[in-house]
Scaffold this motif. Structure first.
Motif, PDB file in Angstrom:
ATOM      1  N   ASP A 158       0.815  -1.204   0.000  1.00 55.18           N
ATOM      2  CA  ASP A 158       0.000   0.000   0.000  1.00 55.18           C
ATOM      3  C   ASP A 158       0.852   1.259   0.000  1.00 55.18           C
ATOM      4  OD1 ASP A 158      -2.531  -1.173  -0.087  1.00 55.18           O
ATOM      5  OD2 ASP A 158      -2.495  -1.574   2.050  1.00 55.18           O
ATOM      6  N   GLU A 161       1.074   8.519   2.519  1.00 54.21           N
ATOM      7  CA  GLU A 161       1.444   9.860   2.103  1.00 54.21           C
ATOM      8  C   GLU A 161       1.597  10.777   3.319  1.00 54.21           C
ATOM      9  OE1 GLU A 161      -1.511  11.213  -0.621  1.00 54.21           O
ATOM     10  OE2 GLU A 161      -0.670  10.118  -2.335  1.00 54.21           O
ATOM     11  N   HIS A 254      -7.992   6.216   5.435  1.00 59.70           N
ATOM     12  CA  HIS A 254      -8.952   6.252   4.338  1.00 59.70           C
ATOM     13  C   HIS A 254      -9.807   4.994   4.370  1.00 59.70           C
ATOM     14  CE1 HIS A 254      -6.840   9.739   2.811  1.00 59.70           C
ATOM     15  NE2 HIS A 254      -5.714   9.073   2.961  1.00 59.70           N
ATOM     16  N   SER A 258     -12.958   2.016  -0.255  1.00 62.91           N
ATOM     17  CA  SER A 258     -12.903   2.940  -1.391  1.00 62.91           C
ATOM     18  C   SER A 258     -11.491   3.194  -1.890  1.00 62.91           C
ATOM     19  CB  SER A 258     -13.538   4.292  -0.989  1.00 62.91           C
ATOM     20  OG  SER A 258     -12.823   4.882   0.085  1.00 62.91           O
ATOM     21  N   VAL A 259     -10.481   2.658  -1.198  1.00 64.65           N
ATOM     22  CA  VAL A 259      -9.094   2.880  -1.601  1.00 64.65           C
ATOM     23  C   VAL A 259      -8.694   1.848  -2.645  1.00 64.65           C
ATOM     24  CG1 VAL A 259      -6.701   2.827  -0.835  1.00 64.65           C
ATOM     25  CG2 VAL A 259      -8.429   3.968   0.555  1.00 64.65           C
ATOM     26  N   ASP A 260      -8.179   2.318  -3.757  1.00 68.62           N
ATOM     27  CA  ASP A 260      -7.692   1.429  -4.807  1.00 68.62           C
ATOM     28  C   ASP A 260      -6.187   1.625  -4.947  1.00 68.62           C
ATOM     29  OD1 ASP A 260      -7.175  -0.157  -6.970  1.00 68.62           O
ATOM     30  OD2 ASP A 260      -8.556   0.838  -8.349  1.00 68.62           O
ATOM     31  N   GLN A 263      -4.538   2.459  -8.234  1.00 63.67           N
ATOM     32  CA  GLN A 263      -4.612   3.821  -8.734  1.00 63.67           C
ATOM     33  C   GLN A 263      -3.685   4.758  -7.957  1.00 63.67           C
ATOM     34  OE1 GLN A 263      -6.386   4.528 -11.465  1.00 63.67           O
ATOM     35  NE2 GLN A 263      -6.976   2.364 -11.542  1.00 63.67           N
ATOM     36  N   GLU A 265      -3.747   5.306  -4.755  1.00 66.76           N
ATOM     37  CA  GLU A 265      -4.414   5.976  -3.647  1.00 66.76           C
ATOM     38  C   GLU A 265      -3.793   5.537  -2.322  1.00 66.76           C
ATOM     39  OE1 GLU A 265      -8.550   5.237  -3.962  1.00 66.76           O
ATOM     40  OE2 GLU A 265      -8.776   6.222  -5.889  1.00 66.76           O
ATOM     41  N   ARG A 267      -3.432   4.552   1.596  1.00 60.73           N
ATOM     42  CA  ARG A 267      -4.193   3.849   2.622  1.00 60.73           C
ATOM     43  C   ARG A 267      -4.314   4.703   3.872  1.00 60.73           C
ATOM     44  NH1 ARG A 267      -2.006  -1.749   5.322  1.00 60.73           N
ATOM     45  NH2 ARG A 267      -3.629  -2.039   6.876  1.00 60.73           N
ATOM     46  N   THR A 269      -2.718   8.624   5.600  1.00 63.83           N
ATOM     47  CA  THR A 269      -1.990   9.853   5.340  1.00 63.83           C
ATOM     48  C   THR A 269      -1.592  10.488   6.666  1.00 63.83           C
ATOM     49  OG1 THR A 269      -3.180  10.270   3.274  1.00 63.83           O
ATOM     50  CG2 THR A 269      -2.071  12.140   4.289  1.00 63.83           C
TER      51      THR A 269
END
Length: 1009
Positions: A158, A161, A254, A258-260, A263, A265, A267, A269
């Motif tokens: 994953d 950020e 997150h 809904s986390v992909d 893409q 995104e 997991r 932050t």
């Protein structure tokens, strides 16, 4: 099934499948993992830390001590998460922890039978012998028996950020106080960030019936804030730490559904929120009660039972006993009874309020005053309870016990900057002390436990926070808070014209007699363990033992018993521990003090702390101008310092041990090309440049002719070798210095320091030009032919370019420097071209050299080549060696005047036992030498530090033997002597003979040929 067909804020139209310990279960959108497990009749969620007793869900928030689970599989495994804070997502995989082989039958639950031997501090007293190192043996088994979850071993796939956020006003907590504070500050014109740890905003209003006026008020407030562009609501975000300068550390989780990750995104932050002012609306945490077997599944906080009912539509029990010493538990009892449960209240107070008694009577609730729990009965689930009442003991059957020992304001964040909380006798709790500039508090954290007071307090704090940010506008922006007016705007009007919100009943001033008695053996209510810290298995008797053995300071108590040291940080146990120790010492609670609150408030995943700083992003790294060529030509790249360098080339072999030998052989027999752009390159210029270098190096540079290079060594002030390298005189006042890759920055800093402090009178400037030049080395017997073919316009003959000579020219309108010097031992040339044309120059050499057998080689081969030649490098220049140690004293031809000269002649540096550089050759066929091996005389005990160590080794294809450089005591370093090279990491012992450190070409004929 405990799920009701009505009540709750879940979406029953969206079922969610998940697994717990491999069993598939179903919940709904809006569930937490804990509420979904409870709805599926999961009573045991884990085993306790030390005794492995069965434990059930205890709370509904981050204070949860029992329901710790591991989420995910493979690299996504995340252990020790409270199930109460995990938002249910489709496909979620959860498993229990600290049990074997299963939750219902855990072999290590036998620990409870040995509990008299496992009291506080038992490991200090038990695991002490028979030898000094016995603990290293015991530790493995102790950690295996007592522990938490197990993290995954695979790399985490994953993304994490880091965000930097800014606000005028930061509000922590989106309960009624936080919502009011955010609204007040936003209406005044402030940029507001509202932080809420839950995935829904509302705080304890979410525990109120959703169909009531509290739900309508909450919905209206959220809608109003959502329409304000200057308000950011961050749900699923925990403020885990408060730091200097009004900085908050945030962890945003997150929604996993809904986390992909495909893409990109994130997991989680990590956020750093810098605010001009902060309003803490962190609420309060309900306290438990202490009695025998108070850890059994089926015992939970009364507020948690109410939350599961009103927020999640889960009735935690049908026959409920609510044990309390304050008013707030009556709300839970009344709601549970309205949902169909048979409820009894055991109130330790002699005279509960008449209004409460009337509400209980209307709800069909039996109230037993002056009644305390002595013991819970049950194993995997509570079945009954023993009460102590004035008329004696009474046993009542029940399947749920809701406990409420009052409320503790959540002061953790307000204490992170060293501000001690203050004790308030009227509420028997600690509240925040005097906060720093720009920090405010509101709501239950201040000890105000009613909804109206929280909203009014939040509005005041919001205005004060805005006033701190903008004093000029604040006088115009502030208006007196009018709760009915605000509610009228939101369409929420009670029957009496007020908000109609059910107040959170205030605490009774009378603290629980149940928690004061039974401490330290003053009153033995019943036999059985009475736990204070459920997660760390700390009992009342452990606190008494700590007191008896002298660990009376709260900080000593914490460490001796491990109280409050779990993942929950003692959120439900700290206050009882303080009051217990106060009772034992005969002191007031504030005189005992509190433990130190430190970040993080809740655990933070290492992945979130790292963010994107992992792998090659962990620290900055640099690429040479030829990097892309290396990668495209199948080089195995290796991170060395801040640089990415070719380790070896797969064209030589897929295995490094075979590849570097092949690359070495090619250099010795034909020619090799090496990228040396990573060397530090410094321009030293000025009228006093030569004098400056004379002082910096141990050997002289003042008389170095223009167009010539010289090898030099620098010392530290204490006489230890600092770095080595070559410096070339480009002009009368211009020198071109090269340093080792590892020491480039240090040398540059050192030169600047000396010019600024020691010799400010010298007219010298130093500039790093490392990035201006691409550098490469052509080495081998055919190197001159290759150079002539690549640059036909330049005369590279022996007369025009002798050893240590400089040749300057142009390449593609860029400066070109060719310096003839060697690190590998062969005839070699260093070519310096402008960085922008470095790759082109490299390719030109490859094309010109291919007919001559030229091949690139990596740093593994380079290191091996220099060992064969006896050249010292980082493993020998390790910050502990002197000129004499390395056999370089002859270079110091000057009598004085260079840095480190005086201290370099200290008597200790002439000790005959001091190690000096030697060569070593393995004398056993089929064996190898290893760097780091310790040298011992044959037939002597292999213990201690020996007589020296091996610093560098290689297999020499020329000698067909393993050779190495080492540092050996001078008195023992006679050539021909044999030693045992012991490598303790692998238990290897190999015989090695001392030889000259220059294994090949001792006279340097290859240099000059």
């Amino acid at each position: 099934m405990r799920r009701l067909n009505k009540l709750g804020r879940i979406d029953r139209s969206q079922p969610i499948a998940f697994t717990f310990d491999g069993k598939t279960m179903t919940g709904f959108r809006g569930d937490s993992l804990a509420s979904a497990m409870l709805a599926n009749d999961v009573t045991i969620v884990g085993r306790s830390f030390k005794y492995h007793r069965p434990r059930g869900i205890y709370s509904a928030g981050p204070e949860e001590p029992n329901a710790l689970v591991t989420i995910g599989t493979g690299g996504r495994r995340e252990p020790n998460l409270p199930a109460t804070t995990v938002e249910l997502a489709d496909g979620l995989v959860a498993e229990s922890q600290n049990r074997w082989p299963s939750l219902k039958f855990d072999v290590q639950s036998i620990n409870s039978w040995f509990s008299p031997f496992l009291a506080a501090g038992f490991y200090y007293k038990t695991f002490m012998g028979p030898t000094r190192r016995s603990w290293m043996f015991y530790e493995h088994f102790i950690r295996k028996a007592a522990g938490l979850g197990r993290a995954g071993q695979e790399p985490d796939p994953d993304r994490y950020e880091v965000r930097h956020l800014f606000a005028d006003v930061a509000v922590v907590g989106a309960g009624p106080a936080g919502l009011a504070a955010a609204l007040a500050a936003a209406e005044a014109g402030a940029k507001v960030v509202l932080v809420e740890q839950d995935f829904l905003a509302g705080g304890y209003l979410l525990s109120e019936p959703s169909a009531g006026q509290a739900g309508a008020w909450l919905a209206g407030m959220l809608a109003r804030l959502a329409d304000m562009p200057n308000v950011s609501l961050m749900t699923r975000t925990i403020a885990f730490g408060a730091y200097d300068g009004n900085v908050l550390g945030l962890l945003e989780r997150h929604n996993s559904s809904s986390v992909d990750p495909r893409q990109g995104e994130a997991r989680q932050t990590l956020g750093l929120l810098r605010a001009k002012s902060i309003v803490y609306c962190t609420g309060s945490i309900e306290r438990p009660l202490t009695f025998a077997n108070n850890d059994r599944p089926g015992i939970m906080l009364a507020s948690a039972a109410r939350t599961y009912l009103n927020r999640y539509g889960v009735l935690a029990g049908k026959r409920v006993l609510v044990a309390a010493d304050n008013d707030s538990a009556y709300s839970a009892a009344i709601d549970l009874a309205a949902a169909g449960a048979q409820v009894t209240i055991a109130d330790s107070r002699a005279q509960p309020g008449p209004q409460l008694l009337e509400q209980a009577r209307r709800g069909g609730i039996a109230v037993r005053a002056t009644s305390m729990i002595a013991k819970a009965i049950g194993g995997h689930n509570v079945r009954a309870v023993v009460l102590i009442e004035p008329r004696g003991k009474t046993t009542l059957e029940c399947d749920l016990i809701g406990v409420s020992g009052g409320w503790s304001p959540t002061v953790h964040l307000t204490s992170h900057l060293g501000i001690k909380p203050v004790y308030r006798e009227d509420i028997r709790a600690f509240v925040p002390g005097k906060l720093g500039a720009g920090q405010f508090v509101a709501g239950a954290v201040t000890g105000s436990f009613t909804t109206e007071a929280a909203v009014d307090d939040g509005h005041r704090a919001g205005n004060e926070a805005f006033a701190f940010c903008d004093a000029a506008r604040s006088s115009q922006a502030q208006v007196k808070f009018d709760l009915p007016k605000i509610n009228a705007k939101l369409g929420v009007i009670g029957d009496d014209g007020n908000s109609g919100l059910r107040p959170k009943p205030p605490l009774s001033p009378a603290f629980s007699t149940q928690t004061n008695e039974g401490v330290g053996g003053k009153m033995n209510l019943a036999k059985g363990k009475a736990f204070v810290d459920l997660q760390m298995d700390v009992t009342v008797s452990d606190i008494a033992l700590a007191h008896q053995e002298g660990y009376q300071s709260v900080e000593h108590l914490k460490r001796y018993t491990t109280l409050g040291m779990g993942t929950d940080q003692g959120k439900t146990s700290n206050f009882y521990a303080l009051s217990a120790m106060a009772g034992l010492r005969g002191m007031a609670i504030p005189d005992v003090g509190t433990t130190t609150f430190r970040p993080p408030f809740t655990p933070v995943a290492v992945g979130a702390l790292a963010g994107l700083s992992h792998g090659h992003h962990y620290k900055p790294f640099r690429r040479t101008p030829m990097h892309d060529w290396h990668v495209s030509n199948d080089a195995e790249m290796l991170e060395t310092g801040l640089w990415m360098r070719p380790w070896f080339y797969h064209a030589s072999s897929r295995d490094v041990n075979e590849a570097y030998v092949a690359e070495m052989r090619n250099v010795r027999e034909a020619a090799g090309l090496m990228d040396i752009s990573t060397l530090g390159k410094i321009a030293v210029q000025g009228p006093d440049a030569a004098e400056f270098l004379d002082r910096v190096y141990v050997n002289g540079f003042a008389k170095l002719p223009v167009g010539r290079a010289r090898y030099g060594v620098m010392l530290r002030d204490d006489g230890i070798v600092f770095d080595d390298g070559t410096t070339t005189r480009v002009g009368d006042q211009h020198f071109f210095m090269t340093t080792s890759t590892a020491r480039a920055a240090d040398v540059m800093s050192r030169l600047e320091f000396l010019l600024d402090t020691a010799w400010p009178d010298l007219r010298v400037s130093v500039s790093s030009v490392s990035d201006e030049w691409a550098a490469m080395s052509v080495a081998g017997p055919k190197s001159r032919d290759i150079l002539a073919a690549a640059f036909p316009d330049l005369d590279v003959s022996n007369d025009a370019l002798p050893h240590m000579g400089l040749l300057e020219g142009r390449y593609r309108d860029r400066p070109l420097r060719i310096i003839r010097l060697s690190f590998s031992g062969e005839r070699a040339y260093e070519i310096y071209a402008g960085a922008s044309v470095g790759k082109e120059a490299w390719c030109r050499l490859i094309d010109a050299g291919t007919p001559f057998g030229l091949k690139p080689y990596g740093i593994e081969a380079l290191g091996a080549l220099r060992v064969e030649k006896g050249h010292v490098a980082g493993p020998e220049i390790d910050g502990r060696t002197t000129l004499d140690d390395l056999g370089l004293r002859r270079m110091a031809g000057k009598s004085s005047g260079f840095v480190g000269e005086v201290l370099g002649r200290r008597q200790a540096f002439s000790d005959p036992e001091r190690p000096r550089l030697v060569g070593l050759r393995c004398v056993e066929d089929g064996r190898r030498l290893r760097g780091g091996a310790i040298l011992f005389r044959p037939n002597e005990p292999v213990q201690g530090h020996g007589l020296g160590r091996i610093t560098s080794t290689t297999y020499s294809p020329t000698l067909d033997a393993w050779v190495g450089l080492g540092l050996l005591a001078t008195s023992a370093a006679q050539e021909g002597a044999e030693f045992i090279a012991h490598y303790p990491l692998k238990g290897e012992a190999v015989r090695a003979r001392v030889v000259s450190p220059t294994f090949l070409d001792p006279k340097g004929d290859w240099f000059h040929g």
